[in-house]
Motif scaffolding. Structure first.
Motif, PDB file in Angstrom:
ATOM      1  N   PRO A 216       0.793  -1.236   0.000  1.00  0.00           N
ATOM      2  CA  PRO A 216       0.000   0.000   0.000  1.00  0.00           C
ATOM      3  C   PRO A 216       0.823   1.282   0.000  1.00  0.00           C
ATOM      4  O   PRO A 216       0.428   2.256  -0.624  1.00  0.00           O
ATOM      5  N   SER A 217       1.972   1.295   0.675  1.00  0.00           N
ATOM      6  CA  SER A 217       2.784   2.514   0.680  1.00  0.00           C
ATOM      7  C   SER A 217       3.524   2.721  -0.630  1.00  0.00           C
ATOM      8  O   SER A 217       4.086   3.795  -0.862  1.00  0.00           O
ATOM      9  N   ASN A 218       3.551   1.711  -1.507  1.00  0.00           N
ATOM     10  CA  ASN A 218       4.186   1.825  -2.823  1.00  0.00           C
ATOM     11  C   ASN A 218       3.173   2.047  -3.937  1.00  0.00           C
ATOM     12  O   ASN A 218       3.555   2.042  -5.105  1.00  0.00           O
ATOM     13  N   LEU A 219       1.908   2.208  -3.609  1.00  0.00           N
ATOM     14  CA  LEU A 219       0.863   2.401  -4.606  1.00  0.00           C
ATOM     15  C   LEU A 219       0.267   3.788  -4.398  1.00  0.00           C
ATOM     16  O   LEU A 219      -0.335   4.066  -3.361  1.00  0.00           O
ATOM     17  N   PHE A 220       0.441   4.649  -5.399  1.00  0.00           N
ATOM     18  CA  PHE A 220      -0.059   6.017  -5.319  1.00  0.00           C
ATOM     19  C   PHE A 220      -1.252   6.174  -6.263  1.00  0.00           C
ATOM     20  O   PHE A 220      -1.233   5.666  -7.398  1.00  0.00           O
ATOM     21  N   LEU A 221      -2.256   6.865  -5.789  1.00  0.00           N
ATOM     22  CA  LEU A 221      -3.488   7.070  -6.544  1.00  0.00           C
ATOM     23  C   LEU A 221      -3.528   8.503  -7.055  1.00  0.00           C
ATOM     24  O   LEU A 221      -3.293   9.456  -6.297  1.00  0.00           O
ATOM     25  N   THR A 222      -3.836   8.658  -8.335  1.00  0.00           N
ATOM     26  CA  THR A 222      -4.002   9.969  -8.947  1.00  0.00           C
ATOM     27  C   THR A 222      -5.358  10.000  -9.636  1.00  0.00           C
ATOM     28  O   THR A 222      -6.024   8.966  -9.784  1.00  0.00           O
ATOM     29  N   THR A 223      -5.764  11.199 -10.075  1.00  0.00           N
ATOM     30  CA  THR A 223      -7.050  11.300 -10.773  1.00  0.00           C
ATOM     31  C   THR A 223      -7.017  10.562 -12.104  1.00  0.00           C
ATOM     32  O   THR A 223      -8.063  10.148 -12.610  1.00  0.00           O
ATOM     33  N   ARG A 224      -5.843  10.365 -12.672  1.00  0.00           N
ATOM     34  CA  ARG A 224      -5.730   9.646 -13.947  1.00  0.00           C
ATOM     35  C   ARG A 224      -5.623   8.141 -13.764  1.00  0.00           C
ATOM     36  O   ARG A 224      -5.796   7.390 -14.729  1.00  0.00           O
ATOM     37  N   GLY A 225      -5.307   7.680 -12.566  1.00  0.00           N
ATOM     38  CA  GLY A 225      -5.194   6.247 -12.333  1.00  0.00           C
ATOM     39  C   GLY A 225      -4.150   5.941 -11.283  1.00  0.00           C
ATOM     40  O   GLY A 225      -3.674   6.825 -10.561  1.00  0.00           O
ATOM     41  N   ALA A 226      -3.770   4.682 -11.187  1.00  0.00           N
ATOM     42  CA  ALA A 226      -2.815   4.229 -10.180  1.00  0.00           C
ATOM     43  C   ALA A 226      -1.394   4.343 -10.708  1.00  0.00           C
ATOM     44  O   ALA A 226      -1.143   4.221 -11.912  1.00  0.00           O
ATOM     45  N   CYS A 227      -0.473   4.551  -9.784  1.00  0.00           N
ATOM     46  CA  CYS A 227       0.942   4.637 -10.123  1.00  0.00           C
ATOM     47  C   CYS A 227       1.727   3.780  -9.122  1.00  0.00           C
ATOM     48  O   CYS A 227       1.587   3.954  -7.907  1.00  0.00           O
ATOM     49  N   VAL A 228       2.524   2.857  -9.622  1.00  0.00           N
ATOM     50  CA  VAL A 228       3.262   1.895  -8.800  1.00  0.00           C
ATOM     51  C   VAL A 228       4.728   2.300  -8.751  1.00  0.00           C
ATOM     52  O   VAL A 228       5.313   2.692  -9.768  1.00  0.00           O
ATOM     53  N   VAL A 229       5.325   2.207  -7.581  1.00  0.00           N
ATOM     54  CA  VAL A 229       6.749   2.518  -7.422  1.00  0.00           C
ATOM     55  C   VAL A 229       7.428   1.375  -6.667  1.00  0.00           C
ATOM     56  O   VAL A 229       6.804   0.654  -5.902  1.00  0.00           O
ATOM     57  N   ASP A 230       8.713   1.223  -6.951  1.00  0.00           N
ATOM     58  CA  ASP A 230       9.607   0.304  -6.219  1.00  0.00           C
ATOM     59  C   ASP A 230       9.287  -1.178  -6.377  1.00  0.00           C
ATOM     60  O   ASP A 230       9.982  -2.011  -5.807  1.00  0.00           O
ATOM     61  N   ALA A 231       8.215  -1.544  -7.099  1.00  0.00           N
ATOM     62  CA  ALA A 231       7.949  -2.972  -7.312  1.00  0.00           C
ATOM     63  C   ALA A 231       9.076  -3.570  -8.149  1.00  0.00           C
ATOM     64  O   ALA A 231       9.613  -2.916  -9.050  1.00  0.00           O
ATOM     65  N   HIS A 232       9.435  -4.784  -7.875  1.00  0.00           N
ATOM     66  CA  HIS A 232      10.462  -5.573  -8.563  1.00  0.00           C
ATOM     67  C   HIS A 232      11.881  -5.149  -8.184  1.00  0.00           C
ATOM     68  O   HIS A 232      12.828  -5.893  -8.446  1.00  0.00           O
ATOM     69  N   MET A 233      12.070  -4.003  -7.537  1.00  0.00           N
ATOM     70  CA  MET A 233      13.424  -3.559  -7.225  1.00  0.00           C
ATOM     71  C   MET A 233      14.140  -4.554  -6.319  1.00  0.00           C
ATOM     72  O   MET A 233      15.255  -4.998  -6.609  1.00  0.00           O
ATOM     73  N   ALA A 234      13.520  -4.900  -5.181  1.00  0.00           N
ATOM     74  CA  ALA A 234      14.160  -5.830  -4.242  1.00  0.00           C
ATOM     75  C   ALA A 234      14.325  -7.209  -4.865  1.00  0.00           C
ATOM     76  O   ALA A 234      15.331  -7.884  -4.643  1.00  0.00           O
ATOM     77  N   LEU A 235      13.331  -7.637  -5.663  1.00  0.00           N
ATOM     78  CA  LEU A 235      13.420  -8.947  -6.312  1.00  0.00           C
ATOM     79  C   LEU A 235      14.571  -8.963  -7.309  1.00  0.00           C
ATOM     80  O   LEU A 235      15.298  -9.953  -7.427  1.00  0.00           O
ATOM     81  N   GLY A 236      14.755  -7.848  -8.056  1.00  0.00           N
ATOM     82  CA  GLY A 236      15.864  -7.776  -8.997  1.00  0.00           C
ATOM     83  C   GLY A 236      17.211  -7.825  -8.298  1.00  0.00           C
ATOM     84  O   GLY A 236      18.136  -8.521  -8.743  1.00  0.00           O
ATOM     85  N   LEU A 237      17.346  -7.097  -7.187  1.00  0.00           N
ATOM     86  CA  LEU A 237      18.596  -7.154  -6.426  1.00  0.00           C
ATOM     87  C   LEU A 237      18.834  -8.538  -5.854  1.00  0.00           C
ATOM     88  O   LEU A 237      19.966  -9.032  -5.828  1.00  0.00           O
ATOM     89  N   ARG A 238      17.755  -9.170  -5.403  1.00  0.00           N
ATOM     90  CA  ARG A 238      17.885 -10.527  -4.852  1.00  0.00           C
ATOM     91  C   ARG A 238      18.415 -11.484  -5.908  1.00  0.00           C
ATOM     92  O   ARG A 238      19.293 -12.314  -5.643  1.00  0.00           O
ATOM     93  N   GLY A 239      17.896 -11.377  -7.137  1.00  0.00           N
ATOM     94  CA  GLY A 239      18.362 -12.250  -8.209  1.00  0.00           C
ATOM     95  C   GLY A 239      19.814 -12.013  -8.570  1.00  0.00           C
ATOM     96  O   GLY A 239      20.573 -12.954  -8.829  1.00  0.00           O
ATOM     97  N   LEU A 240      20.250 -10.741  -8.587  1.00  0.00           N
ATOM     98  CA  LEU A 240      21.643 -10.453  -8.891  1.00  0.00           C
ATOM     99  C   LEU A 240      22.577 -10.926  -7.785  1.00  0.00           C
ATOM    100  O   LEU A 240      23.710 -11.330  -8.051  1.00  0.00           O
ATOM    101  N   LEU A 241      22.120 -10.871  -6.532  1.00  0.00           N
ATOM    102  CA  LEU A 241      22.949 -11.352  -5.429  1.00  0.00           C
ATOM    103  C   LEU A 241      23.170 -12.851  -5.518  1.00  0.00           C
ATOM    104  O   LEU A 241      24.264 -13.359  -5.272  1.00  0.00           O
ATOM    105  N   GLN A 242      22.112 -13.558  -5.878  1.00  0.00           N
ATOM    106  CA  GLN A 242      22.215 -15.018  -5.902  1.00  0.00           C
ATOM    107  C   GLN A 242      22.896 -15.530  -7.167  1.00  0.00           C
ATOM    108  O   GLN A 242      23.568 -16.545  -7.150  1.00  0.00           O
ATOM    109  N   ASN A 243      22.709 -14.822  -8.285  1.00  0.00           N
ATOM    110  CA  ASN A 243      23.267 -15.270  -9.567  1.00  0.00           C
ATOM    111  C   ASN A 243      23.894 -14.079 -10.287  1.00  0.00           C
ATOM    112  O   ASN A 243      23.329 -13.562 -11.260  1.00  0.00           O
TER     113      ASN A 243
END
Length: 716
Positions: free
Chosen positions: A148-175
């Protein structure tokens, strides 16, 4: 820090699993959310390089063709600051200030605190996120990390931030793409487990489209009900608490849907399908769009949902001229808003008229209590407590109290007149008769389980994925071994001179010979689910509770796994070894007797509430406690309920039996029951907060408290 990555830093606006977020201002005066990545992600210089790689990948996503689709706010840049020696990520700054007019945005937590999402707006949000998930997966990206803190609502629609960032770093750390020797495990809490799909709570799983569907549904359910469906505090707790919270969560969503007719039922159906435990049972993102509403085919329906969204945004965004004394809401940083107590507790802070719909179910201990006046009044500190056993009267007298300086998350371990007490990140060896400290053993992480002896050392399984060993004769000579996964609150077991540890990554054996300790290269068993329960052993077999198979018996000599033909849900339950097998509870309130071959031969329905604490054997009785606080005595053959008593315990820990009495940790005292009849006697009262553990020796009781105190009572 005054600056980071070329941005002048203002105040800190939040902290998350990636790092701490600050308000930053660039040289040209533009504001940004600057995130200083935690050091747990590895060497900052290398982490900054990998963070830039993830940002470059996200920038390829571009803007959506459909104006109604949700947008992904691509990070501005990332890198490494040589002065501060920290990796950082800068993202656009979102604010709800009225002066921004059409550029205003409000995070989902703040919006829901003002008003919950109506069904047409919820359908519109779910449809927007479904389209974004399909776009992300077309470029091998995911929505995992959305909250919820990464999902921002605007009059034009929803805006998502920071999704996939931690998952991408996790993948680079492991492989890592280069320097394979740099591979290392990612932090165990690489995402907030409340919003993390069950399959990603293991270390070796890969995020797929079904994982994004789960995250979307969890966030939309929060937007509709104002409460977290499956609140949790860590990975293991998330797997266990999800079962206990499933029914009230579904009831909360059902109450919300009942107010809105067909549209509410449609949202409820789509959300519950998307929150299924098995990834294969969830709909895909395209299928989810069709489940919500035929928005792609019906422009009139699309316009209706868009109008509902616009009306909702007009209600929750601050007014251009707010009436005094109400002030505009402060600016919200991108993706790292301050953690809110109502989010952790699974409760909403919305208006009072909706409070009844979101009210959590009544505490079952309140409804089950037969006599609310049965608890004795609190006695003064040190007052002796009398107790009758037959014709002799015994009295417990408080002997000493010791401040350990940390939380006592596991019971003390008795060692020949001494007590080994684990308190947070240290262990202390105390004299059991005086409380005097004899030695201290530092731990490299948080320990929540009782240590075990193996190879002339005591071993703790730590929550940060470390196995710590100490020689009691050498407090400064500790060694550490790496674990793949989170062991939770459970101790290792010793079988055939090997140390076995169950984690979210599997079951791992450690072997010691004259050359040293051999760490496992892979799990002993490739199970279909994480191990979130305490293992038990009789010396030759290891008993493994599970969500689907009930409890399985692993024969260590041959590594043969034997399990019942028809499984049941025992995840989170702890088995107790008996001469002819084990006893174990389950999430349905049953107690089962399992034979040596892993085949159940008797079952007793003891309660309608989950039984997760290990059963305790006393003479010819099997004593269990359920999550509603009921203490139940069963016959050894599980054919009869001998007696039951109702207490104010939470049912997470087992009872303790000593000198013919059953001791239970209540809300503010140690409740005492007669072992033969269940009749309650005078409790042991204290001047400390909630007691959490009771350990018994022939003439003493050692009681641990939530504030870190350890008190010893002596029989007189």
């Amino acid at each position: 820090m005054r600056s980071l990555g070329g941005f002048q830093l203002g105040h800190q606006v939040g902290s998350g699993v990636l790092g701490d977020t600050w308000l930053g201002v660039s040289d040209n005066g533009e504001r940004a959310a600057v995130k200083a990545l935690h050091l747990e992600w590895g060497a900052p210089q290398r982490t900054g390089h990998w963070a830039q790689s993830v940002v470059d990948q996200l920038k390829q996503l571009g803007s959506p063709d459909n104006p109604h689709a949700a947008r992904y706010a691509t990070p501005l840049c990332a890198g490494y600051d040589e002065v501060e020696q920290r990796a950082w990520i800068a993202s656009p700054w979102f604010s709800s200030e009225p002066s921004l007019h059409d550029g205003r945005a409000i995070d989902l937590i703040t919006a829901v605190a003002s008003r919950r999402l109506p069904p047409d707006a919820a359908l519109y949000l779910l449809w927007q996120l479904s389209g974004l998930a399909r776009r992300l997966h077309s470029r091998k990206l995911t929505l995992v990390g959305l909250k919820p803190s990464n999902l921002f609502l605007t009059t034009r629609g929803a805006c998502v931030v920071d999704a996939h960032m931690a998952l991408g770093l996790r993948g680079l750390l492991q492989n890592p793409a280069s320097q394979p020797e740099a591979a290392r495990p990612a932090p165990h809490l690489w995402a907030e487990v409340t919003w993390l799909p069950p399959e990603l709570r293991r270390m070796d799983t890969v995020a797929r489209e079904s994982s994004s569907v789960y995250v979307m549904a969890a966030v939309v359910a929060y937007a509709c009900t104002g409460s977290v469906l499956y609140p949790a505090v860590d990975v293991v707790d998330a797997l266990m608490q999800r079962k206990a919270a499933r029914e009230p969560a579904e009831q909360s969503l059902e109450r919300w849907a009942a107010q809105y007719g067909n549209a509410g039922r449609k949202v409820r159906k789509a959300v519950l399908r998307s929150l299924r435990h098995r990834p294969s049972a969830r709909p895909g993102a395209k299928r989810l769009s069709r489940l919500t509403a035929p928005l792609l085919w019906n422009k009139q329906r699309l316009q209706l949902c868009h109008d509902a969204w616009t009306s909702y945004m007009q209600d929750v965004l601050p007014r251009s001229q707010p009436p005094p004394p109400q002030a505009p809401r402060p600016a919200r940083a991108l993706g790292a808003g301050p953690r809110r107590p109502e989010l952790d507790a699974g409760q909403s802070s919305a208006s009072a008229e909706d409070a009844e719909d979101r009210a959590s179910p009544p505490d079952p201990r309140t409804t089950l209590a037969k006599d609310p006046t049965s608890s004795a009044a609190a006695l003064p500190s040190g007052t002796p407590t009398a107790r009758d056993h037959g014709h002799a009267q015994e009295t417990w007298q408080r002997e000493w109290t010791e401040e350990t300086g940390g939380p006592l998350l596991c019971p003390p371990l008795g060692l020949n007149g001494q007590l080994l007490v684990t308190s947070g990140v240290a262990a202390h060896l105390l004299d059991a008769y005086t409380g005097e400290r004899n030695a201290a053993y530092p731990l490299p992480g948080l320990a929540e389980s009782t240590p075990v002896f193996w190879g002339h050392r005591l071993w703790w399984a730590l929550r940060n994925g470390t196995l710590a060993g100490h020689d009691l004769k050498d407090p400064g000579g500790g060694i550490q071994l790496h674990l793949d996964g989170d062991p939770g609150t459970h101790s290792p077991v010793v079988v055939d001179d090997d140390l076995l540890v169950g984690t979210t990554g599997g079951l791992f054996p450690f072997h010691q010979d004259e050359l040293g300790i051999a760490a496992p290269s892979r799990p002993l068993l490739q199970l279909c689910e994480p191990l979130v329960s305490q293992l038990a052993t009789d010396g030759t077999r290891v008993w493994i509770p599970g969500e689907h198979w009930g409890v399985a018996a692993l024969v260590r000599l041959t590594n043969e796994l034997r399990s019942p033909l028809e499984g049941w849900d025992s995840a989170g339950c702890t088995p107790t070894v008996a001469p002819n097998g084990v006893y174990i509870g389950d999430w349905s309130g049953n107690v089962r007797a399992i034979g040596p071959e892993g085949v159940p031969y008797q079952r007793c329905t003891a309660s309608t509430f989950p039984i997760t604490a290990p059963p305790v054997l006393h003479d010819d009785l099997v004593l269990v406690v359920d999550r509603a606080g009921a203490v139940i005595a069963l016959s050894a053959d599980l054919r009869d309920v001998v007696w039951s008593a109702y207490t104010d315990t939470d049912g997470r820990g087992p009872v303790t039996v000593a000198r013919g009495s059953v001791y239970v940790c209540g809300a503010d005292s140690v409740r005492c029951l007669d072992a033969r009849s269940g009749r309650e006697t005078t409790p042991l009262t204290t001047n400390s907060p909630k007691p959490v553990h009771v350990m018994a020796t022939p003439d003493r009781l050692h009681v641990s408290f939530a504030d870190g105190r350890l008190t010893t009572w002596r029989i007189t």
